[in-house]
Design a protein around this motif. Sequence first.
Motif, mmCIF file in Angstrom:
data_model
loop_
_atom_site.group_PDB
_atom_site.id
_atom_site.type_symbol
_atom_site.label_atom_id
_atom_site.label_comp_id
_atom_site.label_asym_id
_atom_site.label_seq_id
_atom_site.Cartn_x
_atom_site.Cartn_y
_atom_site.Cartn_z
ATOM 1 N N ILE A 153 8.482 -10.382 25.691
ATOM 2 C CA ILE A 153 7.794 -9.579 25.045
ATOM 3 C C ILE A 153 6.248 -9.564 25.297
ATOM 4 C CG2 ILE A 153 7.299 -11.165 22.710
ATOM 5 C CD1 ILE A 153 10.417 -11.750 23.080
ATOM 6 N N LEU A 154 5.178 -10.512 25.445
ATOM 7 C CA LEU A 154 3.768 -10.798 26.125
ATOM 8 C C LEU A 154 3.740 -8.965 26.293
ATOM 9 C CD1 LEU A 154 2.412 -13.572 27.626
ATOM 10 C CD2 LEU A 154 2.946 -12.722 25.073
ATOM 11 N N PRO A 155 4.521 -8.186 27.410
ATOM 12 C CA PRO A 155 3.817 -7.155 27.979
ATOM 13 C C PRO A 155 4.273 -5.991 26.618
ATOM 14 C CG PRO A 155 5.094 -7.689 29.539
ATOM 15 C CD PRO A 155 4.672 -9.158 28.394
ATOM 16 N N ALA B 22 7.134 -9.081 35.768
ATOM 17 C CA ALA B 22 7.261 -9.192 34.749
ATOM 18 C C ALA B 22 6.327 -7.881 34.595
ATOM 19 C CB ALA B 22 7.348 -9.764 34.106
ATOM 20 N N SER B 23 5.307 -7.970 35.401
ATOM 21 C CA SER B 23 4.317 -6.789 35.308
ATOM 22 C C SER B 23 4.595 -5.529 35.389
ATOM 23 C CB SER B 23 3.033 -6.957 36.373
ATOM 24 O OG SER B 23 3.550 -7.227 37.424
ATOM 25 N N TYR B 24 6.307 -5.298 35.412
ATOM 26 C CA TYR B 24 7.018 -3.891 35.438
ATOM 27 C C TYR B 24 7.043 -3.760 33.359
ATOM 28 C CZ TYR B 24 11.705 -6.061 35.943
ATOM 29 O OH TYR B 24 12.545 -6.929 36.441
ATOM 30 N N TYR B 25 6.877 -4.866 33.191
ATOM 31 C CA TYR B 25 7.117 -4.516 31.543
ATOM 32 C C TYR B 25 6.365 -3.368 30.800
ATOM 33 C CZ TYR B 25 11.128 -7.273 31.595
ATOM 34 O OH TYR B 25 12.459 -7.973 31.672
ATOM 35 N N LEU B 26 4.762 -3.853 31.818
ATOM 36 C CA LEU B 26 3.791 -2.755 30.778
ATOM 37 C C LEU B 26 4.349 -1.499 31.627
ATOM 38 C CD1 LEU B 26 0.867 -5.498 32.532
ATOM 39 C CD2 LEU B 26 1.029 -4.542 30.283
ATOM 40 N N LEU B 27 4.231 -0.946 32.127
ATOM 41 C CA LEU B 27 5.424 0.131 32.552
ATOM 42 C C LEU B 27 6.195 0.920 31.121
ATOM 43 C CD1 LEU B 27 6.377 0.456 36.289
ATOM 44 C CD2 LEU B 27 4.452 1.627 35.118
ATOM 45 N N GLY B 28 6.987 0.426 31.022
ATOM 46 C CA GLY B 28 7.985 0.905 29.979
ATOM 47 C C GLY B 28 6.682 0.688 28.620
ATOM 48 N N ALA B 29 5.860 -0.571 28.350
ATOM 49 C CA ALA B 29 5.828 -0.523 27.208
ATOM 50 C C ALA B 29 4.884 0.269 26.892
ATOM 51 C CB ALA B 29 4.608 -1.604 27.005
ATOM 52 N N ALA B 30 4.004 0.269 28.377
ATOM 53 C CA ALA B 30 2.707 1.530 28.384
ATOM 54 C C ALA B 30 3.172 2.723 27.963
ATOM 55 C CB ALA B 30 1.821 1.355 29.033
ATOM 56 N N LEU B 31 4.414 3.086 28.751
ATOM 57 C CA LEU B 31 4.328 4.704 28.291
ATOM 58 C C LEU B 31 4.729 4.570 27.533
ATOM 59 C CD1 LEU B 31 5.767 7.087 29.910
ATOM 60 C CD2 LEU B 31 7.869 5.845 30.774
ATOM 61 N N GLY B 32 6.066 3.766 26.697
ATOM 62 C CA GLY B 32 6.505 4.274 25.254
ATOM 63 C C GLY B 32 5.050 4.627 24.027
ATOM 64 N N ALA C 36 1.211 5.413 31.722
ATOM 65 C CA ALA C 36 1.269 4.753 32.124
ATOM 66 C C ALA C 36 0.901 3.728 34.384
ATOM 67 C CB ALA C 36 2.343 3.170 32.246
ATOM 68 N N LYS C 37 0.009 3.331 34.135
ATOM 69 C CA LYS C 37 0.099 2.893 35.686
ATOM 70 C C LYS C 37 0.242 1.454 36.431
ATOM 71 C CE LYS C 37 -2.613 7.266 38.225
ATOM 72 N NZ LYS C 37 -3.858 7.051 39.103
ATOM 73 N N VAL C 38 1.164 1.515 36.978
ATOM 74 C CA VAL C 38 1.421 -0.135 37.668
ATOM 75 C C VAL C 38 1.145 -0.603 38.555
ATOM 76 C CG1 VAL C 38 2.549 -2.372 36.402
ATOM 77 C CG2 VAL C 38 2.069 -1.409 35.365
ATOM 78 N N ALA C 39 1.077 -1.281 39.648
ATOM 79 C CA ALA C 39 1.564 -1.271 40.667
ATOM 80 C C ALA C 39 2.425 -1.953 41.261
ATOM 81 C CB ALA C 39 0.294 -2.436 41.781
ATOM 82 N N VAL D 154 18.826 -6.709 34.233
ATOM 83 C CA VAL D 154 17.730 -7.475 32.802
ATOM 84 C C VAL D 154 16.380 -6.267 32.955
ATOM 85 C CG1 VAL D 154 16.588 -9.032 32.130
ATOM 86 C CG2 VAL D 154 18.555 -9.619 33.558
ATOM 87 N N GLY D 155 15.795 -6.591 33.712
ATOM 88 C CA GLY D 155 14.447 -5.910 33.833
ATOM 89 C C GLY D 155 14.743 -4.213 33.625
ATOM 90 N N ALA D 156 15.404 -3.216 34.092
ATOM 91 C CA ALA D 156 15.544 -1.931 33.583
ATOM 92 C C ALA D 156 16.408 -2.019 31.764
ATOM 93 C CB ALA D 156 16.965 -1.601 34.572
ATOM 94 N N THR D 157 17.141 -2.637 32.002
ATOM 95 C CA THR D 157 17.416 -2.131 30.294
ATOM 96 C C THR D 157 16.295 -2.966 29.723
ATOM 97 O OG1 THR D 157 19.798 -3.897 30.818
ATOM 98 C CG2 THR D 157 19.268 -3.587 28.932
#
Length: 419
Positions: free
Chosen positions: A28-30, A94-104, A109-112, A164-167
């Motif tokens: 939720i935070l990202p 969970a840093s990977y959720y920044l990808l989906g959120a920023a892309l949206g 988005a660029k995330v290591a 879970v992560g991909a969904t």
Amino acid sequence: MEKLIIKGGQKLKGKVKISGFKNSAVAILPATVLAGDKCVIDNLPHISDVQILAELLSELGADVKELDSNTLEIDTTKMEGCYASYEQAKELRASYYLLGAALGRFKKAKVAYPGGCSIGSRPIDQHIKGFEALGAKVTVEHGIISAEAEKLVGAEIYLDVVSVGATINIMLAAVMAEGTTIIENAAKEPHIVDMANFLNCMGANVKGAGTDIIKIKGVEKLGGCNHSVIPDQIEAGTYMIAAAAAGGDVIIDNVIPKHLEAITAKLKEMGVKVTENGDSIRIVSSKELKNISIKTLVYPGFPTDLQQPMSSLLTTARGTGIVAETIFEGRFKHVDELKRMGANIKVEGRIAVIEGVKGLTSATVSASDLRAGASLVIAGLMAEGETEIENVQYIDRGYEDLEAKLIGLGANVRREDRE
Ligand code: UD1
């Protein structure tokens, strides 16, 4: 570096209040990035993963205020993009959720490559497949994942594995895409539903969360909202197992019993008395327990995150227990530590065979990851003598006030600096 010292053999008694769900909070935070506005999130667990994410969002340009130890106000209005470096992303999965959120929101988005517990290979191909289906170009170079799209367009996405992560990541990328996205073979975990509720509260149109088909109608814009994170089913399950392991009479408060059905069923099978009462669960355990088989599965099956804590409980149950880990191949690192404490366990591939022993004895052991750490805490409560658990920082990633909560139940636990 700190260590936990647990003097085992004390029965647990009393009530423990469960905190907000770590896995929901760290998604939720990202996701607040999507709002481009102010969100207030409460019932956040006060754990290091949440603190790391709050700092990360702040470094990325969000205005983050701590209203109290469990509430953050996050204003992402001024964020202009998202680039999370290796140093920033390596700390947690969970840093990977920044990808989906920023892309949206920004369409790029660029995330290591994300960090997180070392419990298996943990690929993210399904996340990438989802982003690409929505029209993004995704590249992975020098450890950095970049996703970019001129526009995102809704699509039908079938997940090859239930993730879970991909969904969640695909939901984040799709909420402001043009048209409708359908995620098939979606994960059904409680935090998927929590995320859908949060997104809808921001103005999204997400239906079907909690089933294996999620339908997302893209909207033009989202806005801020207030949201309260659901209770942590894994923390609750850990205390249920701890109470069963140490023996005693414990009320686990502030839970959603429906989310705990798999663990409740397995504890009952072992001979533990489990009773539900509204938003609490009472565990009474006094007699010798019977060994059982568990197989980790996606929700509503037995959660992989409780496999390690449950393995500790099985070490002294009468007879032979079988643990089949079907989700993460590397999730048996706690076994060697349990063996130091006298457990009789043989691991063959993804199966652990546990022969119940009379009792565990204390030893110095080391947590290799978050839930392995929880399993050692449980073993420490069961063992005769003082168990020292090293690498407590892993446990602090996911359990709010662990010592205080255990001491409140009568356990003999203290934290010391490691010399
Ligand atoms: C999340 C949880 C973690 C929990 C796990 C399973 C968070 C922060 N973490 O992790 O605590 O143990 O769900 O309930 O919420 N997979 C692929 N390709 C992908 C994605 C996943 O093959 O693109 C595989 C994984 O290797 C694993 C399985 O799918 O075998 C499930 O993984 P997933 O549900 O994605 O776990 P996480 O989201 O990483």
